[in-house]
Design an enzyme around this catalytic site. Structure first.
Site, PDB file in Angstrom:
ATOM      1  N   GLU A 272      -1.102   0.728   0.407  1.00 41.19           N
ATOM      2  CA  GLU A 272      -2.535   0.499   0.265  1.00 41.19           C
ATOM      3  C   GLU A 272      -3.395   1.375   1.180  1.00 41.19           C
ATOM      4  OE1 GLU A 272      -4.231  -3.270  -1.182  1.00 41.19           O
ATOM      5  OE2 GLU A 272      -4.490  -3.639   0.973  1.00 41.19           O
TER       6      GLU A 272
ATOM      7  N   LYS B  81      -6.618   1.309   2.848  1.00 37.12           N
ATOM      8  CA  LYS B  81      -7.498   0.198   3.234  1.00 37.12           C
ATOM      9  C   LYS B  81      -8.027   0.470   4.638  1.00 37.12           C
ATOM     10  CE  LYS B  81      -7.196  -4.873   3.716  1.00 37.12           C
ATOM     11  NZ  LYS B  81      -6.246  -6.022   3.611  1.00 37.12           N
TER      12      LYS B  81
ATOM     13  N   LYS C 288      -8.252  -2.219  -5.949  1.00 37.12           N
ATOM     14  CA  LYS C 288      -8.303  -3.537  -5.325  1.00 37.12           C
ATOM     15  C   LYS C 288      -9.735  -3.812  -4.896  1.00 37.12           C
ATOM     16  CE  LYS C 288      -5.468  -6.413  -2.329  1.00 37.12           C
ATOM     17  NZ  LYS C 288      -4.590  -6.420  -1.137  1.00 37.12           N
TER      18      LYS C 288
ATOM     19  N   GLU D 251      -3.573 -12.226  -9.012  1.00 34.23           N
ATOM     20  CA  GLU D 251      -3.216 -12.643  -7.651  1.00 34.23           C
ATOM     21  C   GLU D 251      -3.396 -14.150  -7.474  1.00 34.23           C
ATOM     22  OE1 GLU D 251      -4.110 -10.256  -3.952  1.00 34.23           O
ATOM     23  OE2 GLU D 251      -5.540 -11.898  -3.706  1.00 34.23           O
TER      24      GLU D 251
ATOM     25  N   ASN E 185       0.065 -13.864  -2.840  1.00 32.85           N
ATOM     26  CA  ASN E 185      -0.504 -13.472  -1.560  1.00 32.85           C
ATOM     27  C   ASN E 185      -0.295 -14.601  -0.559  1.00 32.85           C
ATOM     28  OD1 ASN E 185      -2.160 -12.640   0.610  1.00 32.85           O
ATOM     29  ND2 ASN E 185      -3.423 -11.437  -0.790  1.00 32.85           N
TER      30      ASN E 185
ATOM     31  N   GLU F 276       2.638 -10.079  -1.420  1.00 29.21           N
ATOM     32  CA  GLU F 276       1.498  -9.485  -0.728  1.00 29.21           C
ATOM     33  C   GLU F 276       1.250 -10.217   0.592  1.00 29.21           C
ATOM     34  OE1 GLU F 276      -2.033  -9.114  -3.225  1.00 29.21           O
ATOM     35  OE2 GLU F 276      -0.818  -9.644  -4.962  1.00 29.21           O
ATOM     36  N   SER F 277       0.972  -9.455   1.641  1.00 35.92           N
ATOM     37  CA  SER F 277       0.628  -9.941   2.984  1.00 35.92           C
ATOM     38  C   SER F 277       1.878 -10.402   3.740  1.00 35.92           C
ATOM     39  CB  SER F 277      -0.395 -11.076   2.947  1.00 35.92           C
ATOM     40  OG  SER F 277      -1.618 -10.637   2.390  1.00 35.92           O
TER      41      SER F 277
END
Length: 271
Positions: free
Chosen positions: A64, A66, A126, A175, A196, A226-227
């Protein structure tokens, strides 16, 4: 930087502000252009398949681009989205995610367009997608897939956005953060589902969510974690649960050598 854990409920406060800011952006976009104009630009783009890219790579990491987040602030002072994307490509990313939300995540639509002309990897936009206008905008920018956050949308809204994406051959990463999100997503028969582990009310990450929610997913869907993933061991543990894709942002952005760290995350050996 202040690393004190966020207060309970602060995530919901930020989320409400982000949604309000997003609706204001949509209103401005509607004044500046039209759905027909965006769709015309979008049809000039031939999307690549994020799902196919994830199936072709093991482990498949979505790296990503970000710059910042509301809870963690700026990730690096020398942030360079093009250099970062190039490093991810070098490190073996299966796909890229570009965070474009400008106010709270300090993102930019221009990054996506600039990165698009420099890589053939699928790109996930995103952002906080709430309106079909944004779907057409995503394709016009050069995205191959979009993120839909179930917490922000009704099942009916998700189906509407899914139909709009289908018209432009965009894939969707749905998500979920909890079981209620999954119930809404299920009505869309999703091909890609992201779990997530970050609690949207508190911003606290609970990786136990990966096991709890993975058991509730359709066997036909590609599951993406995710995360909370920062080591090869984290990825290996999620793979054992049945996850095929791994979306990693902050850990890679903060790395002195993102390509080397990406190889380490993929292969588990020193780069």
């Amino acid at each position: 930087m202040n690393t004190r854990p966020p207060e309970p409920g602060i995530g919901r406060l930020f989320l409400d502000k982000i949604v309000a800011a997003t609706r204001a952006r949509i209103a401005r976009l509607r004044v500046e252009t039209s759905l027909a104009a965006l769709e015309s630009r979008a049809r000039a783009h031939s999307p690549s398949s994020l799902a196919a890219a994830l199936k072709a790579s093991s482990p498949a990491i979505i790296a990503e681009v970000k710059k910042a987040s509301p809870s963690r602030g700026l990730f690096r002072s020398d942030f360079d989205p093009l250099a970062l994307a190039a490093s991810y490509h070098e490190g073996g990313a299966a796909a890229l995610s570009v965070v474009t939300e400008p106010e709270y995540f300090q993102g930019s639509d221009q990054w996506l367009t600039q990165i698009r002309v420099r890589t053939a990897l699928p790109i996930l936009r995103k952002d906080f997608i709430l309106d079909p206008l944004q779907v057409a905008e995503s394709a016009a920018l050069g995205a191959d897939a979009i993120l839909l956050i179930a917490r922000l949308l009704s099942a009916e809204q998700m189906r509407e956005l899914q139909a709009a994406a289908g018209q432009l051959r965009l894939e969707i990463l749905f998500e979920a953060h909890d079981e209620a999100d999954l119930e809404k997503i299920d009505a869309c028969a999703p091909a890609l589902i992201g779990i997530n582990a970050r609690n949207l009310d508190t911003f606290v990450v609970d990786t136990d969510q990966f096991a709890r929610l993975r058991a509730k997913l359709s066997a036909d869907a590609i599951a993406i974690a995710e995360s909370g993933l920062s080591t090869h061991a984290d990825i290996a543990a999620a793979r054992r649960l049945g996850y095929a894709g791994f979306l990693i942002g902050e850990t890679l952005v903060r790395a002195a050598d993102p390509a080397a760290l990406l190889r380490l995350l993929r292969d588990g050996a020193s780069a």
